[in-house]
Scaffold this motif. Structure first.
Motif, short mmCIF file in Angstrom:
data_model
loop_
_atom_site.label_atom_id
_atom_site.label_comp_id
_atom_site.label_asym_id
_atom_site.label_seq_id
_atom_site.Cartn_x
_atom_site.Cartn_y
_atom_site.Cartn_z
N ASP A 148 -2.35 0.03 17.55
CA ASP A 148 -3.31 1.00 17.03
C ASP A 148 -3.48 2.20 17.96
N GLU A 149 -3.47 1.96 19.27
CA GLU A 149 -3.52 3.07 20.21
C GLU A 149 -2.27 3.95 20.08
N SER A 150 -1.12 3.31 19.92
CA SER A 150 0.12 4.06 19.78
C SER A 150 0.10 4.89 18.50
N ARG A 151 -0.46 4.35 17.44
CA ARG A 151 -0.54 5.11 16.18
C ARG A 151 -1.41 6.35 16.38
N GLN A 152 -2.54 6.21 17.05
CA GLN A 152 -3.37 7.39 17.32
C GLN A 152 -2.60 8.45 18.09
N LEU A 153 -1.86 8.04 19.09
CA LEU A 153 -1.13 8.99 19.93
C LEU A 153 0.03 9.63 19.16
N ARG A 154 0.67 8.86 18.30
CA ARG A 154 1.73 9.45 17.48
C ARG A 154 1.17 10.50 16.54
N VAL A 155 0.00 10.21 15.96
CA VAL A 155 -0.64 11.19 15.08
C VAL A 155 -1.00 12.44 15.86
N ALA A 156 -1.51 12.27 17.07
CA ALA A 156 -1.84 13.44 17.90
C ALA A 156 -0.62 14.32 18.09
N ARG A 157 0.51 13.72 18.38
CA ARG A 157 1.73 14.52 18.57
C ARG A 157 2.17 15.17 17.26
N GLN A 158 2.01 14.49 16.14
CA GLN A 158 2.39 15.07 14.86
C GLN A 158 1.54 16.29 14.52
N LEU A 159 0.29 16.29 14.94
CA LEU A 159 -0.57 17.45 14.67
C LEU A 159 0.00 18.72 15.29
N GLY A 160 0.65 18.57 16.45
CA GLY A 160 1.27 19.71 17.09
C GLY A 160 2.50 20.21 16.36
N GLN A 161 3.02 19.41 15.44
CA GLN A 161 4.14 19.85 14.60
C GLN A 161 3.65 20.43 13.28
N LEU A 162 2.48 19.97 12.83
CA LEU A 162 1.93 20.45 11.56
C LEU A 162 1.17 21.76 11.71
N ARG A 163 0.70 22.03 12.92
CA ARG A 163 -0.04 23.27 13.19
C ARG A 163 0.55 23.93 14.43
N GLN A 164 0.36 25.24 14.52
CA GLN A 164 0.85 25.97 15.69
C GLN A 164 -0.21 25.86 16.79
N VAL A 165 -0.13 24.79 17.53
CA VAL A 165 -1.06 24.47 18.59
C VAL A 165 -0.37 23.52 19.56
N GLU A 166 -0.67 23.62 20.84
CA GLU A 166 -0.13 22.70 21.82
C GLU A 166 -1.09 21.52 21.95
N VAL A 167 -0.57 20.32 21.73
CA VAL A 167 -1.36 19.10 21.80
C VAL A 167 -1.02 18.35 23.08
N VAL A 168 -2.05 17.96 23.81
CA VAL A 168 -1.88 17.20 25.05
C VAL A 168 -2.46 15.80 24.81
N PRO A 169 -1.64 14.77 24.66
CA PRO A 169 -2.13 13.43 24.35
C PRO A 169 -2.51 12.63 25.60
N THR A 170 -3.63 11.94 25.52
CA THR A 170 -4.14 11.11 26.62
C THR A 170 -4.43 9.71 26.11
N PHE A 171 -3.99 8.70 26.86
CA PHE A 171 -4.23 7.31 26.50
C PHE A 171 -5.57 6.85 27.06
N LEU A 172 -6.49 6.49 26.17
CA LEU A 172 -7.81 6.01 26.55
C LEU A 172 -8.01 4.58 26.05
N GLY A 173 -7.05 3.73 26.34
CA GLY A 173 -7.19 2.34 25.93
C GLY A 173 -8.40 1.68 26.57
N ALA A 174 -8.75 2.10 27.80
CA ALA A 174 -9.93 1.58 28.49
C ALA A 174 -11.16 2.37 28.09
N HIS A 175 -11.42 2.38 26.79
CA HIS A 175 -12.57 3.08 26.22
C HIS A 175 -13.73 2.12 25.99
N ALA A 176 -13.40 0.93 25.53
CA ALA A 176 -14.41 -0.11 25.25
C ALA A 176 -13.69 -1.45 25.22
N VAL A 177 -14.48 -2.51 25.34
CA VAL A 177 -13.92 -3.86 25.24
C VAL A 177 -13.83 -4.21 23.75
#
Length: 403
Positions: A148-177
Motif C-alpha cells: 500500500d505504501e508502494s502504491r501511494q508512491l507510484r501514484v505520486a510519481r504518476q502525478l508528475g507525468q499527468l501534470r507539468q510539475v516536479e514531484v518529490v516522493p518521500t516514504f513515510l511508512g513510520a507514520h503510525a502503528v
C-alpha cells in the motif's frame, strides 16, 4: 545572446541566495533557453537577445515557481465528518476509538486502486498548481504495508507525468502503528523489508518519521534513519509538534534535509539544525486547524540563521489545505514571519528543504525556468491578501502551463 523566451517589462523577485532577501530587480528581464534561465537583470544593462519569443509582462512581478515541500497529498476518503464531530465536542481520542482518525484514512487508502487514488488527488494538486506551485513533495504514510505504501508512491510519481510539475516522493511508512501491530515489530518491518524494497524500486528520495509521544520513539526513529542511510535515502522528520522528543536534534545528527512542525523545539535542537544545515519547515495550516497555542521558536531560529521553509502540510486530518498563498498569510499572522521570510519559505528555502537548492527556488542563470507571474503591485500582496489568487501565468521548464 540566444534564448527561446525573453520576459521583459517585469519586476523580478530573484530570491538571490547571496542577499538572503527577495532580490528585487525593477524593470527587469529574464531569458530562458532549453528550459533553463540564462539571464536575469535590469533592462538597462541587458545584453542584446536573439529571442524566439518575447513576452511583455506589462509591469507584472515574476517570482520563482512556488515549492510545497511538505504534503500528504495522495490519499482516499474524507474526514469532514470528524471535523464536525470535534466542533460538537467529541475528542480526537473518542473518534479514533470509534475507528476514525488516521485509521479511517488508512482504511480508505488501502481500498483504493491507483486509478482511484489519482482521481482523488488530482483536484488537490490542480488547486496548488493554480496558485503557482511548480514543485511538490508528496509523502506516503496512509498504507502502512509495503504494497500500500508502494502504491501511494507510484501514484505520486504518476502525478508528475499527468501534470507539468516536479514531484518529490518521500516514504513515510513510520507514520503510525497499523491496527493490530506492535510498534517495535512494525518498525523492524519498515527497516528490514519496506525501506530496502522501496529504495531498490526507486520509489522515494527520502524517508520521514513521525517522532512523537503518539508516534515513534527517538530510538525507533534512529533505527529508521540508519536503514535509510544504508540504502542511500535522505532523511526528514516530523518533530517536536506535540512535545519535545529531541527528534530534530537526532535528525540533524544524520544530516537531515529538514525537521518539520517543531513547535516545541529547544535551543539544543536549534543549534544542531544550524550546524547540520537542516531546514526548519513550518506548517501553520496544521497549527491553525488543530487550534494549537505553542508557536514555533521563530525569533530563535531567525537569530541562529536556521533556514525557514513553509508548506501546506495538505492532509485529511490536521491540515486539509491546498493554498500556499493562504499558508503565507497564516505564517505572517500566526507566527509573525516577515513578507520576505514567507515568500522565501515557499521558494528558496523550500528548495533547500528538498535538496534542490542548486537548481530551484531562485531566478538565476543555470536554474530551471520555473516561474510564477503575478498581477500584484508589490510582493507583500502575496502575503497580505486572503482568498485572493493573483497568479497570471505559471511557467514550468520555460513553458507556460495550465492550470
Amino acid at each position: 545572446m540566444r534564448c527561446d523566451t525573453l520576459w521583459h517589462n517585469a519586476h523580478l523577485m530573484t530570491l538571490d541566495d547571496a542577499t538572503g532577501g527577495l532580490g528585487i530587480i525593477r524593470d527587469g528581464v529574464l531569458a530562458a533557453l532549453d528550459g533553463r534561465i540564462v539571464h536575469t537583470g535590469p533592462v538597462a544593462t541587458a545584453p542584446d537577445f536573439d529571442a524566439a519569443e518575447r513576452i511583455d509582462c506589462d509591469g507584472r512581478w515574476i517570482s520563482p515557481g512556488l515549492i510545497d515541500c511538505h504534503t500528504h497529498l495522495v490519499y482516499a476518503g474524507n474526514r469532514a465528518g470528524e471535523f464536525e464531530q470535534r466542533l460538537q465536542g467529541v475528542s480526537y481520542a473518542d473518534i479514533a476509538r470509534a475507528g476514525g482518525g488516521i485509521v479511517s484514512t488508512v482504511r480508505a487508502t488501502r481500498a483504493a486502486n491507483e486509478a482511484a487514488l489519482i482521481d482523488a488527488t488530482l483536484p488537490r494538486l490542480d488547486a496548488m498548481l493554480a496558485e503557482g506551485v511548480t514543485t511538490i513533495e508528496i509523502k506516503s504514510g496512509y498504507g502502512l504495508t509495503l504494497a500500500d505504501e508502494s502504491r501511494q508512491l507510484r501514484v505520486a510519481r504518476q502525478l508528475g507525468q499527468l501534470r507539468q510539475v516536479e514531484v518529490v516522493p518521500t516514504f513515510l511508512g513510520a507514520h503510525a502503528v497499523p491496527p493490530g501491530h506492535e510498534a517495535q515489530a512494525y518498525i523492524n518491518e519498515v527497516c528490514a523489508v519496506m525501506i530496502p524494497a522501496i529504495a531498490a524500486e526507486g520509489l522515494a528520495e527520502a524517508v520521514d518519521v513521525f517522532c512523537e509521544n503518539i508516534g515513534f520513539t527517538p530510538a525507533q526513529t534512529q533505527q529508521v534513519f540508519q536503514a535509510a542511510r544504508q540504502h542511500g535515502l535522505a532523511v526528514k522528520i516530523h518533530a517536536e509538534q506535540l512535545s519535545n522528543q529531541h527528534g530534530a536534534e537526532l535528525a540533524a545528527g544524520f544530516g537531515a534535509l529538514s525537521a518539520d512542525h517543531i513547535e516545541h523545539l529547544d535551543d539544543a535542537g536549534i543549534g544542531a539544525m544550524r550546524a547540520a544545515g537542516t531546514v526548519a519547515v513550518l506548517l501553520p495550516g496544521a497549527f491553525y486547524f488543530t487550534r494549537d497555542t505553542t508557536v514555533p521558536p521563530i525569533p530563535q531560529l531567525r537569530e541562529a540563521g536556521v533556514p525557514m521553509a513553509l508548506a501546506t502540510d495538505c492532509n485529511p486530518g490536521t491540515s486539509p489545505l491546498t493554498s500556499p498563498l493562504l499558508t503565507m498569510n497564516m505564517a505572517a499572522t500566526l507566527f509573525r514571519m516577515t513578507v520576505t521570510e514567507c515568500i522565501a519559505g515557499f521558494t528558496r528555502e523550500a528548495a533547500r528543504a528538498l535538496g534542490r537548492h542548486d537548481r530551484l527556488g531562485q531566478l538565476a542563470a543555470g536554474f530551471d525556468c520555473d516561474l510564477a507571474i503575478w498581477d500584484i503591485e508589490a510582493p507583500a500582496d502575496l502575503v497580505y491578501r486572503m482568498g485572493f489568487n493573483p497568479l497570471h501565468t505559471r511557467v514550468f521548464r520555460g513553458q507556460p502551463t495550465s492550470p
